[in-house]
Design a protein around this motif. Structure first.
Motif, PDB file in Angstrom:
ATOM      1  N   ASP A 595       2.465   1.919   5.196  1.00 14.24           N
ATOM      2  CA  ASP A 595       1.026   1.716   4.985  1.00 14.24           C
ATOM      3  C   ASP A 595       0.252   2.147   6.226  1.00 14.24           C
ATOM      4  O   ASP A 595       0.787   2.165   7.346  1.00 14.24           O
ATOM      5  CB  ASP A 595       0.774   0.237   4.691  1.00 14.24           C
ATOM      6  CG  ASP A 595      -0.587  -0.005   4.074  1.00 14.24           C
ATOM      7  OD1 ASP A 595      -1.247   0.977   3.685  1.00 14.24           O
ATOM      8  OD2 ASP A 595      -0.990  -1.178   3.982  1.00 14.24           O
ATOM      9  N   LYS A 616       1.513   6.180   2.779  1.00 14.00           N
ATOM     10  CA  LYS A 616       0.126   5.873   2.425  1.00 14.00           C
ATOM     11  C   LYS A 616      -0.799   6.307   3.564  1.00 14.00           C
ATOM     12  O   LYS A 616      -0.751   5.746   4.662  1.00 14.00           O
ATOM     13  CB  LYS A 616      -0.028   4.384   2.143  1.00 14.00           C
ATOM     14  CG  LYS A 616       0.901   3.874   1.034  1.00 14.00           C
ATOM     15  CD  LYS A 616       0.654   2.411   0.699  1.00 14.00           C
ATOM     16  CE  LYS A 616      -0.652   2.201  -0.025  1.00 14.00           C
ATOM     17  NZ  LYS A 616      -0.813   0.817  -0.528  1.00 14.00           N
ATOM     18  N   GLU A 652      -5.355   6.300   0.528  1.00 17.94           N
ATOM     19  CA  GLU A 652      -6.019   5.003   0.425  1.00 17.94           C
ATOM     20  C   GLU A 652      -7.524   5.166   0.606  1.00 17.94           C
ATOM     21  O   GLU A 652      -7.997   6.066   1.296  1.00 17.94           O
ATOM     22  CB  GLU A 652      -5.498   4.054   1.515  1.00 17.94           C
ATOM     23  CG  GLU A 652      -4.027   3.731   1.418  1.00 17.94           C
ATOM     24  CD  GLU A 652      -3.595   2.740   2.488  1.00 17.94           C
ATOM     25  OE1 GLU A 652      -3.356   1.574   2.135  1.00 17.94           O
ATOM     26  OE2 GLU A 652      -3.499   3.125   3.668  1.00 17.94           O
TER      27      GLU A 652
END
Length: 703
Positions: A595, A616, A652
Motif C-alpha cells: 500500500d 498500490k 489509489e
C-alpha cells in the motif's frame, strides 16, 4: 601499620606469632589447602561461616565448600561465588586466593561473607539495577602490625602488588611505604585519623586515596582493629584495605545519572528542564527566543516487539548520536524517556523578519526539524538488521507560544501529538495549530474504552476494473463509532493506538469481522476479494499466520480471496524480516499488496524479492496526474515497474475522469477512489457490485 623503623621484635613475641595464630587472628574466614585441593587447615571463622568443625574439614576437598575451580593463586585471584554450609544452605562469599611457598605449595583461600554487601548493593542501587557496571568486585589487602608504633609491620598479603604495584618485601622493609603511596592531598587527614585510633586502641574505618606505582589513583577503604592477647591487652593491629575505586566510580556514575541518560549519555528530562529555565531567563534579559523541539519515534514499539530490547537500545543510542549532529554546539539534546527526545534551541533571534513567515527563531526550529527527518532517512544498523525509523516532531517557541518552561514543554508535546495523529513523520509548530494535551488524555481514555467494548465498524471501498467499471473487490477500512463523537476516521486514532500498544487488539477484530462479512456475502452469492491493512505491530507478530489462517478457516473463507495489505514504509523498515513473513503468508494462499507505494523509500533490489501480488500507487501521485507531466512520468514508470515484477498495479485516490482516462491509457488495470464510490457500510456493497454498467462517474456515490 607503622610509619617509622624501630627495634626488632623480642624473641618471645616472635615465638608467639606463628603462622597458625595469624590465621586464627584474621577477621576473615581462612582455609588452607594442599595443591591437590585437600584441606589441611581451617580457622574459627571458617567454622562459623561453613557450619563445619575444623576437624570435619581437614582432609576434605576444597570443592566441598566451593564449587568454582580454583586457578593459579599467584595473581591474587578474586571472585564471588557461594559457600556450601554443613546445613545444606549457601552463603554468598567473596573468595580471595593466595599461596604459601614451602616444601609444598599451599593454597590460602579467604572466604568473606558478602550477604550484607549484596543486600547493600541492591538497596543502594535499586533504581539503577539494570546497570551491571555498578556491581562491585572489591579486592582486599590484609596486613598485620604490632601494637607498638616502634615495630615494623609483620605481614601484608600479596594483593598489595595489585593495589599499589609494589611487592610484599617492599612494603615490609620500607617503613615509609604506606606514607609514600597515600595521596598527598589526603595524607594529613588520614594520618591524624590513624593516630587517633592508634592512641585509643579503637577500630579504624576510613576512606582515602592511594597512588599506584604507575600513577593510577586508587580509592581505598581501610578497616583495622586491635587484636587482644589472653589478658585482653592490645597486642596486634589487624587491618584490611579494600580497593573501592569501582564503588567510587559507581557513585560518580550515580551522580551523573541523576542528570543524564545511561543508555545514550544525553542529558535527561531533569537537566533539560533546568537548562530550559536558564535559557528562558537569559532570553528575557536579552530579548531573545527559545525553542523546544519534541521528537517521538513512530514505530519504536515495533523494534522492541520484533527484534528485542537490545535492538531497541541500539536504535536509541544511534539516534542520540544523530540528533547531536542536527543541532548547534550551543543547543541541548536530551532523552525525555522511552523513544522521546527533546532539543533545546537557546539564544535565538526572534521577531518578524522582512518577509511573512520569516521569524528567525521559527526558521531555526524548522531547519532543525528538517535535519532530524533527513537524519532518519538513513537506515539504522541494529545488529546486522537494517531498520528505517520515522519520527513525529512538535515545536514550541518562547515567547510566542509560552512564557514559562512547563508550558513550553507541554505545548511542544501537544504539537508532537498532533503531528503523530495527523501527519506521522512530519512536524507541527504549536503556533500554527497546537493541541491541548487534555484532549490527548481524553482521547486516550476513550480509545481504551473503545477497545474494551469493540466500538468499531468497517466501511468498504470498491476496487474497480478501470476499463468497464466492474467491481473486482473491496478494501475494508475501519471506523471508530465513538458514542461521544460519532464516526471517527482511522487517521484520528490509529497513530495513538500504535503508540498505546492497542493496535493488535483492533487488528484482531478487523480480521474477525472481514472473515465474517466475506462469509456472509459468499452465502448470498457475492464472491469478492476483500482486502484489509495490516499494522506493523501485527505484521511482526510471531503468530501472525497461525492466527489469521485460523480465523479464516473457522469462517470458511478461502485465503486466496483475501488481500493482506502492508504499507511500503512498513515493508522497508526491516526488509529481511518482512520478506520471511510475507513468504509464509503467500505460501498459505493469501494475496499480498504493498500500500501507499512511492512514499516509503523502497529499494528495488528488495522489492523484487517480496512475494507481492498487487502494487498500490499512492493517491499523492494520482491527483492531477493527467495535468502534471512529472507526475505522469512517475506513474507510468510505477505501472511498468509493477508489471515488470509480475505485480498488478492499482491506482489509489482516483477522483476525476481525466485521471481515469490517463490510467486506462497507460495500462493500469484496477483502481479505487471517490470517482467510483466512497467507503460505505457493508450493506450497501451488494447494490454497488450489481449496478448495471458498473461504477462510472455518473454512478459514483455523492460527495
Amino acid at each position: 601499620m607503622s610509619s617509622r623503623r624501630v627495634e626488632p621484635a623480642t624473641d618471645d613475641l616472635a615465638r608467639l606469632i606463628d603462622a597458625r595464630s595469624l590465621l586464627e587472628a584474621t577477621p576473615e574466614c581462612l582455609v588452607v589447602a594442599a595443591r591437590d585441593g585437600g584441606i589441611i587447615f581451617a580457622n574459627r571463622r571458617a567454622e562459623e561461616l561453613t557450619g563445619y568443625a575444623a576437624d570435619e574439614l581437614v582432609g576434605r576437598p576444597i570443592a566441598l565448600l566451593i564449587a568454582e575451580e580454583l586457578g593459579d593463586p599467584s595473581g591474587g585471584d578474586r571472585f564471588e561465588t557461594v559457600c556450601r554450609r554443613a546445613d545444606g544452605g549457601d552463603v554468598p562469599v567473596e573468595v580471595c586466593l593466595g599461596s604459601i611457598e614451602g616444601p609444598e605449595r599451599l593454597l590460602v583461600v579467604t572466604l568473606r561473607d558478602v550477604t550484607a554487601l549484596q543486600a547493600g548493593r541492591e538497596a543502594r542501587f535499586e533504581a539503577e539495577a539494570k546497570y551491571q557496571s555498578l556491581v562491585e568486585q572489591i579486592p582486599a589487602v590484609v596486613y598485620l602490625d604490632p601494637v607498638s608504633e616502634d615495630s615494623d609491620s609483620i605481614y601484608v598479603s600479596p594483593q598489595i602488588t595489585n593495589l599499589l604495584g609494589i611487592s610484599q618485601d617492599e612494603w615490609l622493609t620500607d617503613p615509609y611505604s604506606w606514607r609514600h603511596h597515600v595521596h598527598p592531598e589526603d595524607i594529613d587527614r588520614v594520618w591524624e585519623e590513624y593516630q587517633e585510633a592508634y592512641n585509643a586502641h579503637a577500630p579504624l574505618n576510613h576512606e582515602y586515596r592511594m597512588v599506584h606505582e604507575d600513577g593510577t589513583i586508587k580509592w581505598v577503604l581501610e578497616q583495622a582493629f586491635p587484636v587482644r592477647d589472653e589478658q585482653g591487652n592490645p597486642w596486634l593491629i589487624q587491618g584490611v584495605i579494600f580497593d573501592i575505586s569501582v564503588r567510587k566510580r559507581a557513585e560518580e556514575q550515580v551522580a551523573f545519572l541523576a542528570y543524564h541518560d545511561k543508555l545514550t549519555g544525553l542529558p535527561n528530562r531533569a537537566l533539560f528542564e533546568e537548562m530550559l529555565e536558564n535559557a528562558i531567563a537569559r532570553a528575557r534579559r536579552h530579548d531573545l527566543g527559545v525553542g523546544v523541539v519534541y521528537l517521538d519515534l513512530d514505530n519504536f514499539k515495533l523494534v522492541n516487539d520484533s527484534l528485542g530490547h537490545q535492538a531497541g537500545d541500539l536504535l536509541l543510542a544511534q539516534l542520540g548520536d544523530r540528533l547531536r549532529e542536527c543541532t548547534r554546539d550551543s543547543d541541548l539534546v536530551a532523552r525525555q524517556g522511552g523513544d522521546e527526545f527533546l532539543m533545546l534551541l537557546s539564544d535565538l533571534e526572534h521577531g518578524i523578519g522582512g518577509m511573512p513567515g520569516s521569524d528567525p527563531a521559527m526558521l531555526v526550529a524548522e531547519s532543525v526539524a528538517e535535519r532530524v527527518h533527513q537524519a532518519l532517512r538513513e537506515p539504522f544498523d541494529l545488529g546486522g538488521v537494517e531498520f528505517y525509523a520515522s519520527g513525529s516532531i512538535g515545536i514550541s517557541l518562547f515567547p510566542q507560544d509560552a512564557t514559562d518552561a512547563p508550558s513550553l514543554l507541554k505545548n511542544a508535546d501537544a504539537a508532537m501529538y498532533q503531528s503523530k495523529r495527523q501527519d506521522p513523520g512530519g512536524y507541527v509548530v504549536y503556533a500554527s495549530g497546537g493541541e491541548n494535551s487534555l484532549e490527548k488524555l481524553s482521547l486516550t481514555t476513550r480509545l481504551r474504552r473503545a477497545v474494551d467494548h469493540q466500538n468499531w465498524v468497517l466501511h468498504y471501498q470498491p476496487v474497480v476494473r478501470l476499463d468497464d467499471g466492474s467491481v473486482d473487490g473491496v478494501e475494508a477500512l475501519i471506523r471508530w463509532h465513538d458514542p461521544n463523537g460519532g464516526i471517527v476516521p482511522p487517521g484520528e486514532f490509529i497513530p495513538l493506538a500504535e503508540e498505546l500498544g492497542l493496535i493488535e487488539a483492533i487488528g484482531d477484530w478487523v480480521i474477525d469481522e472481514v472473515a465474517r462479512q466475506h462469509a456472509e456475502w459468499a452465502a448470498d452469492g457475492l464472491d469478492l476479494m476483500v482486502g484489509f491493512n495490516l499494522s506493523p505491530r501485527q505484521l511482526w507478530s510471531s503468530h501472525l499466520a497461525e492466527t489469521m489462517l485460523g480465523k479464516l478457516d473457522r469462517a470458511g473463507v478461502d485465503p486466496h480471496r483475501v488481500v493482506v495489505e502492508i504499507t511500503e514504509s512498513t515493508a522497508m523498515a526491516d526488509p529481511d524480516r518482512t520478506q520471511q513473513i510475507l513468504t509464509e503468508l503467500h505460501a498459505w494462499g493469501l494475496t499480498l499488496a504493498i500500500d501507499d507505494f512511492g512514499t516509503g523509500y523502497s529499494s528495488l533490489a528488495r522489492l523484487k524479492h517480496l512475494p507481492v501480488d498487487i502494487l498500490k500507487i499512492d493517491r499523492s501521485f494520482i491527483r492531477d496526474v493527467h495535468r502534471d507531466a512529472d507526475l505522469g512520468n512517475m506513474v507510468k514508470a510505477m505501472i511498468q515497474l509493477a508489471q515488470g515484477l509480475g505485480m498488478t498495479p492499482l491506482a489509489e485516490g482516483i477522483e476525476t475522469q481525466g485521471e481515469l482516462d490517463f490510467l486506462i491509457e497507460h495500462g493500469c488495470p484496477i483502481g479505487q477512489g471517490f470517482h467510483f464510490a466512497r467507503p460505505v457500510p457493508a450493506g450497501e456493497i451488494p447494490a454497488l457490485v450489481t449496478r448495471e454498467h458498473g461504477l462510472t462517474s455518473a454512478s459514483a456515490a455523492p460527495h
